[in-house]
Design a protein around this motif. Structure first.
Motif, PDB file in Angstrom:
ATOM      1  N   ALA A 175       8.502   2.055   8.638  1.00  0.00           N
ATOM      2  CA  ALA A 175       7.412   1.093   8.405  1.00  0.00           C
ATOM      3  C   ALA A 175       6.889   1.237   6.983  1.00  0.00           C
ATOM      4  O   ALA A 175       6.877   2.327   6.410  1.00  0.00           O
ATOM      5  CB  ALA A 175       6.272   1.331   9.387  1.00  0.00           C
ATOM      6  N   ARG A 176       6.426   0.129   6.441  1.00  0.00           N
ATOM      7  CA  ARG A 176       5.717   0.139   5.167  1.00  0.00           C
ATOM      8  C   ARG A 176       4.331  -0.451   5.429  1.00  0.00           C
ATOM      9  O   ARG A 176       4.122  -1.161   6.424  1.00  0.00           O
ATOM     10  CB  ARG A 176       6.471  -0.635   4.091  1.00  0.00           C
ATOM     11  N   TYR A 177       3.401  -0.176   4.520  1.00  0.00           N
ATOM     12  CA  TYR A 177       1.998  -0.557   4.733  1.00  0.00           C
ATOM     13  C   TYR A 177       1.525  -1.571   3.701  1.00  0.00           C
ATOM     14  O   TYR A 177       2.071  -1.670   2.598  1.00  0.00           O
ATOM     15  CB  TYR A 177       1.118   0.695   4.721  1.00  0.00           C
ATOM     16  N   TRP A 178       0.462  -2.315   4.088  1.00  0.00           N
ATOM     17  CA  TRP A 178      -0.068  -3.400   3.279  1.00  0.00           C
ATOM     18  C   TRP A 178      -1.587  -3.356   3.228  1.00  0.00           C
ATOM     19  O   TRP A 178      -2.237  -2.956   4.191  1.00  0.00           O
ATOM     20  CB  TRP A 178       0.355  -4.747   3.869  1.00  0.00           C
ATOM     21  N   THR A 179      -2.130  -3.801   2.106  1.00  0.00           N
ATOM     22  CA  THR A 179      -3.555  -4.056   1.947  1.00  0.00           C
ATOM     23  C   THR A 179      -3.747  -5.564   2.019  1.00  0.00           C
ATOM     24  O   THR A 179      -2.956  -6.313   1.439  1.00  0.00           O
ATOM     25  CB  THR A 179      -4.050  -3.498   0.594  1.00  0.00           C
ATOM     26  N   ALA A 236       0.854  -1.193   0.000  1.00  0.00           N
ATOM     27  CA  ALA A 236       0.000   0.000   0.000  1.00  0.00           C
ATOM     28  C   ALA A 236       0.893   1.247   0.000  1.00  0.00           C
ATOM     29  O   ALA A 236       2.059   1.188   0.403  1.00  0.00           O
ATOM     30  CB  ALA A 236      -0.903  -0.004   1.231  1.00  0.00           C
ATOM     31  N   LYS A 237       0.333   2.353  -0.438  1.00  0.00           N
ATOM     32  CA  LYS A 237       1.082   3.602  -0.494  1.00  0.00           C
ATOM     33  C   LYS A 237       1.367   4.117   0.910  1.00  0.00           C
ATOM     34  O   LYS A 237       0.616   3.887   1.848  1.00  0.00           O
ATOM     35  CB  LYS A 237       0.293   4.656  -1.269  1.00  0.00           C
ATOM     36  N   GLY A 238       2.439   4.861   0.988  1.00  0.00           N
ATOM     37  CA  GLY A 238       2.783   5.539   2.230  1.00  0.00           C
ATOM     38  C   GLY A 238       3.781   4.768   3.071  1.00  0.00           C
ATOM     39  O   GLY A 238       4.047   3.587   2.850  1.00  0.00           O
ATOM     40  N   SER A 239       4.328   5.492   4.019  1.00  0.00           N
ATOM     41  CA  SER A 239       5.263   4.927   4.976  1.00  0.00           C
ATOM     42  C   SER A 239       5.203   5.797   6.231  1.00  0.00           C
ATOM     43  O   SER A 239       4.584   6.849   6.241  1.00  0.00           O
ATOM     44  CB  SER A 239       6.685   4.910   4.400  1.00  0.00           C
TER      45      SER A 239
END
Length: 154
Positions: free
Chosen positions: A75-79, A63-66
């Protein structure tokens, strides 16, 4: 579960293994059933649970953003998707955590509010107040948990 006061949690935060079984449902499917979770305990926060990536039975899409945590790193994000339900940007991980939190590598935290249901030791959790933090509130917690409007800065 043993009673715990969130004011007694340390700062900087502590990392510990979770004794209870963690279960998560999305799209009517149980996507997590593990006894290998970790949790981070920080003053005035509900514990944040980190689940082994290999225990998550959902499709993960970046997913977009951190974001950046002064303790854990970038951190990184996930769907997540399961059972025909898509939960956008509902999970995060630390691909290169700081040495103190190295055990978080290959673990994801999930926002409880984005799931059908989340359980710790069989108890249905309540999401930490507000939209910023990802802690899971259980009935054994006491004290003031930050996250609701007006509490983010303390």
């Amino acid at each position: 579960m043993t009673p715990e006061c969130v004011q007694d949690y340390p700062r900087p935060p502590a990392l510990e293994p979770v004794a209870e079984r963690i279960q998560v449902w999305l799209g009517g499917k149980r996507i997590v059933d593990t006894d290998r979770a970790l949790r981070v305990l920080e003053t005035h926060h509900a514990p944040t649970y980190y689940l082994p990536r290999d225990a998550i039975g959902a499709t993960l899409t970046p997913a977009k953003g951190s974001s950046f945590c002064e303790w854990k790193g970038a951190a990184r994000y996930w769907t997540l998707e399961a059972g025909g339900t898509v939960a956008p940007r509902c999970a995060w991980d630390y691909p290169s955590p700081t040495p103190r939190f190295a055990e978080l590598r290959d673990h994801l935290a999930i926002y409880a509010h984005a799931m059908d249901e989340v359980r710790v030791g069989g108890e249905v959790v309540t999401p930490q107040p507000g939209n910023l933090y990802g802690g899971w509130v259980t009935s054994n917690l006491t004290g003031r948990i930050k996250g609701a409007p007006g509490t983010e800065g303390w």
